[in-house]
Design an enzyme around this catalytic site. Structure first.
Site, PDB file in Angstrom:
ATOM      1  N   GLY A 244       0.760  -1.237   0.000  1.00 16.86           N
ATOM      2  CA  GLY A 244       0.000   0.000   0.000  1.00 16.86           C
ATOM      3  C   GLY A 244       0.790   1.286   0.000  1.00 16.86           C
ATOM      4  O   GLY A 244       0.188   2.367  -0.063  1.00 16.86           O
ATOM      5  N   TYR A 325      -9.775   5.881 -11.257  1.00 14.97           N
ATOM      6  CA  TYR A 325      -9.529   6.539  -9.962  1.00 14.97           C
ATOM      7  C   TYR A 325      -9.319   8.047 -10.090  1.00 14.97           C
ATOM      8  O   TYR A 325      -8.994   8.696  -9.096  1.00 14.97           O
ATOM      9  CB  TYR A 325      -8.284   5.945  -9.275  1.00 14.97           C
ATOM     10  CG  TYR A 325      -8.147   4.446  -9.389  1.00 14.97           C
ATOM     11  CD1 TYR A 325      -9.060   3.590  -8.779  1.00 14.97           C
ATOM     12  CD2 TYR A 325      -7.113   3.888 -10.122  1.00 14.97           C
ATOM     13  CE1 TYR A 325      -8.940   2.215  -8.902  1.00 14.97           C
ATOM     14  CE2 TYR A 325      -6.980   2.511 -10.247  1.00 14.97           C
ATOM     15  CZ  TYR A 325      -7.906   1.684  -9.635  1.00 14.97           C
ATOM     16  OH  TYR A 325      -7.778   0.328  -9.760  1.00 14.97           O
ATOM     17  N   CYS A 352     -13.297   4.412 -28.240  1.00 16.85           N
ATOM     18  CA  CYS A 352     -14.526   5.062 -28.684  1.00 16.85           C
ATOM     19  C   CYS A 352     -15.348   5.588 -27.524  1.00 16.85           C
ATOM     20  O   CYS A 352     -16.513   5.217 -27.383  1.00 16.85           O
ATOM     21  CB  CYS A 352     -15.345   4.080 -29.500  1.00 16.85           C
ATOM     22  SG  CYS A 352     -14.390   3.420 -30.854  1.00 16.85           S
ATOM     23  N   GLU A 353     -14.747   6.351 -26.653  1.00 24.66           N
ATOM     24  CA  GLU A 353     -15.547   7.012 -25.630  1.00 24.66           C
ATOM     25  C   GLU A 353     -14.820   8.220 -25.063  1.00 24.66           C
ATOM     26  O   GLU A 353     -13.590   8.252 -25.022  1.00 24.66           O
ATOM     27  CB  GLU A 353     -15.961   6.049 -24.517  1.00 24.66           C
ATOM     28  CG  GLU A 353     -14.869   5.251 -23.880  1.00 24.66           C
ATOM     29  CD  GLU A 353     -15.469   4.270 -22.874  1.00 24.66           C
ATOM     30  OE1 GLU A 353     -15.841   4.726 -21.789  1.00 24.66           O
ATOM     31  OE2 GLU A 353     -15.562   3.068 -23.189  1.00 24.66           O
TER      32      GLU A 353
HETATM   33  N1  LLP Z   1      -1.334  -6.904  -0.539  1.00 16.05           N
HETATM   34  C1  LLP Z   1      -2.662  -7.001  -0.769  1.00 16.05           C
HETATM   35  C2  LLP Z   1      -3.447  -7.951   0.003  1.00 16.05           C
HETATM   36  C3  LLP Z   1      -3.266  -6.201  -1.743  1.00 16.05           C
HETATM   37  O1  LLP Z   1      -4.567  -6.296  -1.953  1.00 16.05           O
HETATM   38  C4  LLP Z   1      -2.480  -5.287  -2.488  1.00 16.05           C
HETATM   39  C5  LLP Z   1      -3.079  -4.450  -3.521  1.00 16.05           C
HETATM   40  C6  LLP Z   1      -1.105  -5.228  -2.226  1.00 16.05           C
HETATM   41  C7  LLP Z   1      -0.566  -6.047  -1.239  1.00 16.05           C
HETATM   42  C8  LLP Z   1      -0.189  -4.325  -2.975  1.00 16.05           C
HETATM   43  O2  LLP Z   1      -0.498  -2.982  -2.771  1.00 16.05           O
HETATM   44  P1  LLP Z   1       0.458  -1.827  -3.356  1.00 16.05           P
HETATM   45  O3  LLP Z   1       1.762  -1.869  -2.602  1.00 16.05           O
HETATM   46  O4  LLP Z   1       0.648  -2.072  -4.800  1.00 16.05           O
HETATM   47  O5  LLP Z   1      -0.315  -0.585  -3.108  1.00 16.05           O
HETATM   48  N2  LLP Z   1      -5.402  -1.009  -9.203  1.00 16.05           N
HETATM   49  C9  LLP Z   1      -5.204  -0.078  -8.125  1.00 16.05           C
HETATM   50  C10 LLP Z   1      -4.467  -0.704  -6.963  1.00 16.05           C
HETATM   51  C11 LLP Z   1      -5.174  -1.910  -6.408  1.00 16.05           C
HETATM   52  C12 LLP Z   1      -4.426  -2.528  -5.261  1.00 16.05           C
HETATM   53  C13 LLP Z   1      -4.973  -3.856  -4.907  1.00 16.05           C
HETATM   54  N3  LLP Z   1      -4.308  -4.513  -3.859  1.00 16.05           N
HETATM   55  C14 LLP Z   1      -4.454   1.127  -8.657  1.00 16.05           C
HETATM   56  O6  LLP Z   1      -4.118   1.160  -9.833  1.00 16.05           O
HETATM   57  O7  LLP Z   1      -4.231   2.100  -7.924  1.00 16.05           O
END
Ligand code: LLP
Length: 424
Positions: A244, A325, A352-353
């Site tokens: 995160g 987002y 196309c949007e």
């Molecule tokens: N661990 C778990 C259980 C997770 O669900 C996630 C991300 C991570 C680790 C890794 O998180 P990171 O370090 O990458 O923030 N598509 C979205 C992000 C979705 C994250 C989902 N889970 C975006 O593009 O911002």
């Protein structure tokens, strides 16, 4: 902000005398000429540095790369080589990591709704642990035990009730969540009891993940404290605190480094007297800034009194984040990086949007026209991995650059690929 904030570029970026951007010792326009556009260019040195920083901050095999951020065989191998474990969140991610040669023992399986087949595959391969998310999953693991599959090590995903300040869609630690067992309402404690009594699983720890692209380290510290308070009396060997960590996408944004994140999380654990092995699951902070996406401009439309649209040859199919987002990005011309970006434009794709936007209000160099290259930095996470074939666009290739060498690690899709699953 008119000039491009250069710190957003991959680590080995340099600018030649003629204003051309080089990454990994290679001129970006040459890469575009060789591999075509759109093109994901990843700086391999940057990737390796981030992996090593995570391992230095948390310890060997205590930093688990969240493959959902960006996965291909080369990336899986690279993260593993640098001392990380890999978090896979589906049978497909597990398949790719295994195909890359990463041992199953280095994989941890996630997902809020794992199928029986995915669980069977994980147990059969022998993953390191399964992060159990629900009672139904425990039911399924008991079923697999009756089939005679090996007893998996499991950690239980807990929703700690900590709200991370990020986009609602990627915030997961709050009570109102589809993920995990709720701490406040007693579901987490009940799941611990059930797992302990079950002969189908070996409970080794608890897990939380509060959300993604989080900039405030105190949110992580709070989650660590809440989890430590819950976990310590259980005397389990593993405490997994999720991923995160946010990254800067545009000028003016600042995020803690992996090193700082490590210090805050581990200090919080230490002050709570945690004796378990603490690990984390960074995805974005490992890969986001390692890559740029290079596009070719196809159309420039000036709407007097309204705005200028710059349409490139990709779009929401290679980067859906602005649409999903409202995420911000910078745009720049990789063959004149240092030029002031005096113009403003909406950078859009070819879908196309109207929602097909890459940068809502970008500073761009003056005089952009069809045929020019335009790039967006910090596209290494959740771009390629969330890419689609919308409008039957072929997904872009991925090239790793390092010390003057370009290694194509994912080829561009072709029209045949678009028909691979079609039956007559
Ligand atoms: N661990 C778990 C259980 C997770 O669900 C996630 C991300 C991570 C680790 C890794 O998180 P990171 O370090 O990458 O923030 N598509 C979205 C992000 C979705 C994250 C989902 N889970 C975006 O593009 O911002």
């Amino acid at each position: 902000m008119t000039s491009l904030p250069l710190h957003l570029l991959p680590a080995t970026s340099t600018v030649d005398d003629d204003g051309v951007l080089c990454v990994g010792g290679l001129r970006v326009p040459d890469l575009a000429a060789t591999f075509g556009t759109p093109l994901f260019v990843y700086d391999e040195v940057h990737l390796r540095r981030r992996c090593r920083e995570a391992v230095d901050a948390f310890g060997h095999q205590r930093a688990v790369y969240a493959t959902k951020a960006f996965l291909c065989k080369a990336m899986a191998r690279l993260a593993y080589e640098e001392g990380m474990l890999l978090d896979v969140a589906s049978g497909g991610e597990m398949h790719v990591a295994l195909a890359a040669g990463v041992p199953a023992d280095a994989l941890t399986l996630h997902g809020n709704n794992k199928s029986l087949d995915e669980l069977r595959m994980a147990l059969h391969e022998g993953v390191r642990y399964v992060v159990v998310d629900s009672d139904e999953e425990l039911d399924r693991l008991e079923m697999l035990h009756r089939e005679g599959l090996p007893v998996p090590r499991v950690v239980l995903r807990v929703t700690p009730g900590v709200h991370a300040h990020t986009h609602e869609y990627i915030s997961t630690g709050q009570d109102d969540s589809k993920f995990g067992f709720n701490l406040a309402n007693g579901a987490a404690a009940a799941a611990v009891d059930r797992a302990r009594r079950s002969s189908a699983v070996e409970l080794v720890g608890v897990h939380s993940h509060i959300g993604s692209n989080v900039f405030a380290v105190d949110s992580f510290a709070r989650a660590a404290e809440v989890m430590a308070r819950f976990a310590e009396p259980l005397e389990l060997p593993e405490l997994v605190l999720g991923g995160g960590l946010g990254v800067p996408y545009v000028g003016g944004e600042e995020a803690p480094t992996l090193t700082e994140w490590g210090r805050v999380v581990l200090d919080a654990c230490r002050s709570m007297g945690v004796t378990a092995r603490v690990s984390v699951e960074p995805g974005r902070s490992i890969v986001a800034a390692a890559a740029i996406t290079v596009y070719t401009v196809g159309v420039v439309k000036h709407l007097p009194g309204v705005r200028t649209y710059v349409a490139v040859d990709g779009g929401m199919s290679d980067n859906p984040r602005p649409v999903l987002y409202g995420s911000g990005y910078e745009a720049f011309a990789p063959d004149r990086v240092l030029d002031p970006r005096a113009g403003r434009a909406r950078v859009v794709g070819k879908h196309c949007e109207s929602g097909d936007v890459l940068v809502f209000d970008a500073a761009v160099p003056d005089g952009l026209r069809a045929g020019d290259l335009l790039a967006t930095p910090v596209t290494g996470a959740y771009g390629h991995s969330m890419a689609s074939n919308y409008n039957k666009l072929t997904r872009p290739p991925v090239v790793f650059v390092r010390d003057g060498d370009a290694r194509l690690v994912v080829r561009r899709e072709n029209y045949e690929d678009l028909l691979r699953c079609d039956l007559d």
